[in-house]
Design a protein around this motif. Structure first.
Motif, PDB file in Angstrom:
ATOM      1  N   VAL A  57      67.180 -20.421  32.248  1.00  0.00           N
ATOM      2  CA  VAL A  57      67.567 -22.010  32.464  1.00  0.00           C
ATOM      3  C   VAL A  57      66.648 -23.233  32.335  1.00  0.00           C
ATOM      4  O   VAL A  57      66.300 -23.490  31.553  1.00  0.00           O
ATOM      5  CB  VAL A  57      68.668 -22.196  33.041  1.00  0.00           C
ATOM      6  N   ARG A  58      65.869 -23.491  33.817  1.00  0.00           N
ATOM      7  CA  ARG A  58      64.957 -24.311  33.432  1.00  0.00           C
ATOM      8  C   ARG A  58      64.105 -24.071  33.109  1.00  0.00           C
ATOM      9  O   ARG A  58      62.954 -25.391  32.442  1.00  0.00           O
ATOM     10  CB  ARG A  58      64.582 -24.177  34.968  1.00  0.00           C
ATOM     11  N   ARG A  59      63.742 -23.394  32.063  1.00  0.00           N
ATOM     12  CA  ARG A  59      62.020 -22.618  30.617  1.00  0.00           C
ATOM     13  C   ARG A  59      62.983 -22.998  29.921  1.00  0.00           C
ATOM     14  O   ARG A  59      62.066 -23.749  28.954  1.00  0.00           O
ATOM     15  CB  ARG A  59      62.099 -21.426  31.553  1.00  0.00           C
ATOM     16  N   ILE A  60      63.836 -22.007  29.484  1.00  0.00           N
ATOM     17  CA  ILE A  60      64.397 -22.858  27.692  1.00  0.00           C
ATOM     18  C   ILE A  60      65.395 -23.385  27.411  1.00  0.00           C
ATOM     19  O   ILE A  60      65.491 -22.696  26.083  1.00  0.00           O
ATOM     20  CB  ILE A  60      64.529 -21.093  27.518  1.00  0.00           C
ATOM     21  N   ILE A  61      66.329 -23.129  28.300  1.00  0.00           N
ATOM     22  CA  ILE A  61      67.717 -23.597  27.937  1.00  0.00           C
ATOM     23  C   ILE A  61      68.127 -25.167  28.850  1.00  0.00           C
ATOM     24  O   ILE A  61      69.031 -25.542  29.437  1.00  0.00           O
ATOM     25  CB  ILE A  61      69.024 -22.926  28.168  1.00  0.00           C
ATOM     26  N   PRO A  62      67.227 -26.527  28.052  1.00  0.00           N
ATOM     27  CA  PRO A  62      67.540 -27.877  28.637  1.00  0.00           C
ATOM     28  C   PRO A  62      68.811 -27.821  28.425  1.00  0.00           C
ATOM     29  O   PRO A  62      69.617 -27.912  26.789  1.00  0.00           O
ATOM     30  CB  PRO A  62      65.875 -28.925  28.326  1.00  0.00           C
ATOM     31  N   PRO A  63      69.672 -29.281  28.711  1.00  0.00           N
ATOM     32  CA  PRO A  63      70.253 -29.921  28.167  1.00  0.00           C
ATOM     33  C   PRO A  63      69.940 -30.206  26.040  1.00  0.00           C
ATOM     34  O   PRO A  63      71.009 -29.810  26.158  1.00  0.00           O
ATOM     35  CB  PRO A  63      70.560 -30.913  28.475  1.00  0.00           C
ATOM     36  N   LEU A  64      68.939 -30.480  25.910  1.00  0.00           N
ATOM     37  CA  LEU A  64      68.968 -30.274  24.093  1.00  0.00           C
ATOM     38  C   LEU A  64      69.512 -29.152  23.548  1.00  0.00           C
ATOM     39  O   LEU A  64      69.665 -29.249  23.056  1.00  0.00           O
ATOM     40  CB  LEU A  64      67.253 -31.013  24.197  1.00  0.00           C
ATOM     41  N   VAL A  65      68.368 -28.000  24.038  1.00  0.00           N
ATOM     42  CA  VAL A  65      69.276 -27.117  23.535  1.00  0.00           C
ATOM     43  C   VAL A  65      70.863 -26.885  23.520  1.00  0.00           C
ATOM     44  O   VAL A  65      70.971 -25.909  23.198  1.00  0.00           O
ATOM     45  CB  VAL A  65      67.794 -25.732  24.175  1.00  0.00           C
ATOM     46  N   GLY A  66      70.681 -26.603  24.696  1.00  0.00           N
ATOM     47  CA  GLY A  66      72.592 -26.200  25.524  1.00  0.00           C
ATOM     48  C   GLY A  66      73.642 -27.734  24.049  1.00  0.00           C
ATOM     49  O   GLY A  66      74.186 -26.605  23.316  1.00  0.00           O
ATOM     50  N   GLY A  67      72.897 -28.042  24.040  1.00  0.00           N
ATOM     51  CA  GLY A  67      73.957 -29.226  23.050  1.00  0.00           C
ATOM     52  C   GLY A  67      73.570 -28.999  21.159  1.00  0.00           C
ATOM     53  O   GLY A  67      74.888 -28.880  21.222  1.00  0.00           O
TER      54      GLY A  67
ATOM     55  N   VAL B 100      76.008 -16.494  23.937  1.00  0.00           N
ATOM     56  CA  VAL B 100      76.777 -17.303  24.516  1.00  0.00           C
ATOM     57  C   VAL B 100      76.832 -18.322  25.428  1.00  0.00           C
ATOM     58  O   VAL B 100      77.201 -18.901  26.314  1.00  0.00           O
ATOM     59  CB  VAL B 100      78.316 -16.422  24.662  1.00  0.00           C
ATOM     60  N   LEU B 101      75.146 -17.632  26.528  1.00  0.00           N
ATOM     61  CA  LEU B 101      75.224 -17.934  27.458  1.00  0.00           C
ATOM     62  C   LEU B 101      74.234 -19.129  27.331  1.00  0.00           C
ATOM     63  O   LEU B 101      74.780 -20.836  28.202  1.00  0.00           O
ATOM     64  CB  LEU B 101      74.039 -17.629  28.936  1.00  0.00           C
ATOM     65  N   VAL B 102      73.817 -19.391  26.060  1.00  0.00           N
ATOM     66  CA  VAL B 102      73.182 -20.873  26.075  1.00  0.00           C
ATOM     67  C   VAL B 102      74.125 -21.722  26.138  1.00  0.00           C
ATOM     68  O   VAL B 102      74.331 -23.042  26.010  1.00  0.00           O
ATOM     69  CB  VAL B 102      72.450 -20.735  24.636  1.00  0.00           C
ATOM     70  N   GLU B 103      75.513 -21.576  25.011  1.00  0.00           N
ATOM     71  CA  GLU B 103      75.935 -22.221  24.724  1.00  0.00           C
ATOM     72  C   GLU B 103      76.885 -22.534  25.873  1.00  0.00           C
ATOM     73  O   GLU B 103      77.153 -24.265  26.389  1.00  0.00           O
ATOM     74  CB  GLU B 103      77.160 -21.941  24.017  1.00  0.00           C
ATOM     75  N   THR B 104      77.815 -21.474  27.236  1.00  0.00           N
ATOM     76  CA  THR B 104      78.563 -22.441  28.199  1.00  0.00           C
ATOM     77  C   THR B 104      77.075 -22.594  28.885  1.00  0.00           C
ATOM     78  O   THR B 104      77.708 -23.112  29.510  1.00  0.00           O
ATOM     79  CB  THR B 104      78.440 -20.895  28.584  1.00  0.00           C
ATOM     80  N   THR B 105      75.847 -22.865  28.995  1.00  0.00           N
ATOM     81  CA  THR B 105      75.161 -23.635  29.580  1.00  0.00           C
ATOM     82  C   THR B 105      75.027 -24.761  29.224  1.00  0.00           C
ATOM     83  O   THR B 105      75.123 -26.248  29.938  1.00  0.00           O
ATOM     84  CB  THR B 105      73.428 -22.874  29.691  1.00  0.00           C
ATOM     85  N   GLY B 106      75.214 -25.104  27.720  1.00  0.00           N
ATOM     86  CA  GLY B 106      75.799 -26.846  27.710  1.00  0.00           C
ATOM     87  C   GLY B 106      77.309 -27.606  27.588  1.00  0.00           C
ATOM     88  O   GLY B 106      77.564 -28.318  28.694  1.00  0.00           O
ATOM     89  N   THR B 107      77.620 -26.153  28.511  1.00  0.00           N
ATOM     90  CA  THR B 107      79.204 -26.698  28.839  1.00  0.00           C
ATOM     91  C   THR B 107      78.741 -27.125  29.888  1.00  0.00           C
ATOM     92  O   THR B 107      79.558 -27.821  30.943  1.00  0.00           O
ATOM     93  CB  THR B 107      80.630 -25.735  28.799  1.00  0.00           C
ATOM     94  N   TRP B 108      78.054 -26.241  31.337  1.00  0.00           N
ATOM     95  CA  TRP B 108      77.448 -26.474  32.883  1.00  0.00           C
ATOM     96  C   TRP B 108      77.105 -27.645  32.859  1.00  0.00           C
ATOM     97  O   TRP B 108      77.697 -28.623  33.405  1.00  0.00           O
ATOM     98  CB  TRP B 108      77.696 -25.336  33.231  1.00  0.00           C
ATOM     99  N   PHE B 109      76.499 -28.318  32.034  1.00  0.00           N
ATOM    100  CA  PHE B 109      75.611 -29.575  31.889  1.00  0.00           C
ATOM    101  C   PHE B 109      76.566 -30.385  32.035  1.00  0.00           C
ATOM    102  O   PHE B 109      76.712 -31.282  32.645  1.00  0.00           O
ATOM    103  CB  PHE B 109      74.442 -29.387  30.906  1.00  0.00           C
ATOM    104  N   ALA B 110      77.609 -30.456  30.939  1.00  0.00           N
ATOM    105  CA  ALA B 110      78.668 -31.359  30.364  1.00  0.00           C
ATOM    106  C   ALA B 110      79.857 -31.253  31.585  1.00  0.00           C
ATOM    107  O   ALA B 110      80.284 -32.546  32.271  1.00  0.00           O
ATOM    108  CB  ALA B 110      79.367 -31.044  29.029  1.00  0.00           C
ATOM    109  N   VAL B 111      79.898 -30.015  32.378  1.00  0.00           N
ATOM    110  CA  VAL B 111      81.217 -30.787  33.537  1.00  0.00           C
ATOM    111  C   VAL B 111      80.103 -31.252  34.758  1.00  0.00           C
ATOM    112  O   VAL B 111      80.323 -32.071  35.487  1.00  0.00           O
ATOM    113  CB  VAL B 111      81.093 -29.298  34.258  1.00  0.00           C
TER     114      VAL B 111
END
Length: 436
Positions: free
Chosen positions: A129-139, A256-267
């Motif tokens: 997540v730190r490397r490839i799924i920042p909020p920009l990608v998750g959103g 799906v993990l990328v998607e849910t990481t965006g949700t975790w950022f939102a929460v």
């Protein structure tokens, strides 16, 4: 971590609640979720009968309930409701219609095991997540999910059996009622909030009433259904494994993990909680276990729901116990086939009319995650190009799709997978602006 007063929270993440209050607040979270739409849409594409659709929804509720309890209590330990993911719909539909349901559920096992192992014992998700799924990608992925599913909703209305004019009228009424209730809920407190929380259910009820006027509703299966039924293992047959299908779902689960990481950022933003590596790895385990349960009992994969971050922001109640109460509610509902048959009998045009509006809400939740990132030219490309590529996949002519290799065909059938992968790659290869 931000102070509760700064975040306008009245109940913190780890603050306990009485069982009655937890169940009541949990029911509120459940009512705000569109849990039954993803399995209904997929069941329709797979040509399931009403009873099979009802059972499919029932098992999805049970998987979501178990996943919510695991995720909130032992996984990421944040108030994250789990529900059926929209991301795999295209790929699952392609595999299920061409290879059969046993192969489809076999591929679900492969993906679920991949997610679980990624969180434990490998404990790699935090670093990924730190490397490839920042909020920009998750959103961006959440935006792509909503946009990719809009054509699914529209085709579900235009291609439905019966008179196309009547079908469009019914879908328009259902969607318009949902929009009206959401607007009223946003403008008025008290009763308005109740309307907003129950907006999906009320809009479907209104759409079904109109559909009944056109003779599109048959509730006969409801009378024949039992009140209570326990889940059973492998209800659609013993799972079968196909290499191309399994590889496809492993990649889809990563999306799906990328998607849910965006949700975790939102929460995390709403509650002020930090997303540590241990929390992220625990979240992967919770997500994987929920998906395994779904595959075992014949339900859909599950993911974190970003809409519940909005409920937390509105109510100010961020307690994990409220969301765990929602998990209990989901389990109870999943054991009631009669209720599931009521949902399964809702006409497809009603479902898709509401689904179209929900696709818009999903996309807007993605922009909510992205809004904290500076949208310079580079970042606009990271957001915009995946949208274009997603539409290119969704609108690809069948003649061209049939000429692709099997693995590529399953991935492109999702559309969302194309958008998610392109967002990750673009974020890695496009150089950062030096002045940003």
């Amino acid at each position: 971590m931000k102070e509760q007063s700064e975040l306008h929270l009245t109940v913190g993440v780890n603050d306990p609640l009485s069982p009655a209050k937890a169940l009541l607040l949990g029911l509120q979270h459940v009512l705000a979720m569109d849990l039954y739409i993803a399995p209904i849409v997929l069941a329709g594409i797979l040509s399931m009968t009403v009873s099979e659709t009802a059972f499919f929804i029932q098992m999805t509720f049970i998987a979501a309930g178990i996943a919510t309890l695991v995720q909130t209590g032992f996984g990421i330990k944040l108030p994250v409701m789990q529900g059926p993911s929209y991301v795999p719909i295209g790929a699952l539909a392609a595999i299920g219609t061409t290879m059969g349901l046993p192969v489809m559920f076999g591929s679900l096992f492969s993906g679920a095991l991949f997610v679980t192992v990624l969180g434990w014992p490998l404990k790699m998700l935090g670093r990924i997540v730190r490397r490839i799924i920042p909020p920009l990608v998750g959103g961006t992925v959440i935006v792509v999910v909503g946009i990719a599913l809009m054509p699914v909703a529209l085709r579900g209305v235009y291609n439905a059996p019966g008179d196309p004019v009547n079908n469009c009228i019914v879908a328009l009424v259902a969607g318009a009622v949902l929009v009206a209730l959401m607007v009223l809920g946003a403008r008025f407190h008290g009763a308005g909030q109740i309307l907003r929380l129950t907006s999906v259910i009320l809009s479907m009820a209104c759409g079904t009433a109109v559909a009944g006027m056109y003779g599109l509703v048959d509730f006969t299966p409801v009378a024949e259904a039992a009140w209570v039924a326990l889940p059973k293992l492998f209800p659609f047959g013993m799972p079968q494994f196909d290499l191309a299908s399994s590889l496809t779902l492993i990649f889809i689960y990563f999306v799906v993990l990328v998607e849910t990481t965006g949700t975790w950022f939102a929460v995390g933003a709403v509650t002020g909680e930090d997303l540590s590596d241990s929390r992220l790895n625990g979240g992967a385990v919770g997500e994987g276990i929920g998906c395994l349960v779904g595959a075992l009992f014949g339900g859909t994969p599950v993911t974190g729901y970003s809409t519940n971050a909005g409920i937390i922001a509105v109510t100010g109640v961020a307690s994990r116990w409220a969301v765990m109460g929602g998990g209990v509610v989901l389990l109870v509902l999943g054991l009631m086939p009669k209720l599931m048959n009521v949902i399964a009998c809702i006409p497809g045009v009603v479902i898709n009319g509401v689904f179209g509006v929900i696709c818009v809400v999903i996309s807007m939740n993605g922009f909510r995650v992205v809004k904290g990132v500076k949208l310079d030219e580079r970042n606009m490309l990271v957001v915009g190009l995946p949208v274009l590529l997603t539409l290119a996949a969704v609108l690809m002519p069948k003649e061209l799709l049939d000429r692709l290799p099997e693995l590529a065909r399953y991935l492109v059938a999702s559309g969302i997978a194309v958008g998610a992968l392109s967002a990750v790659i673009l974020n890695l290869i496009l150089p950062e602006n030096k002045d940003s």
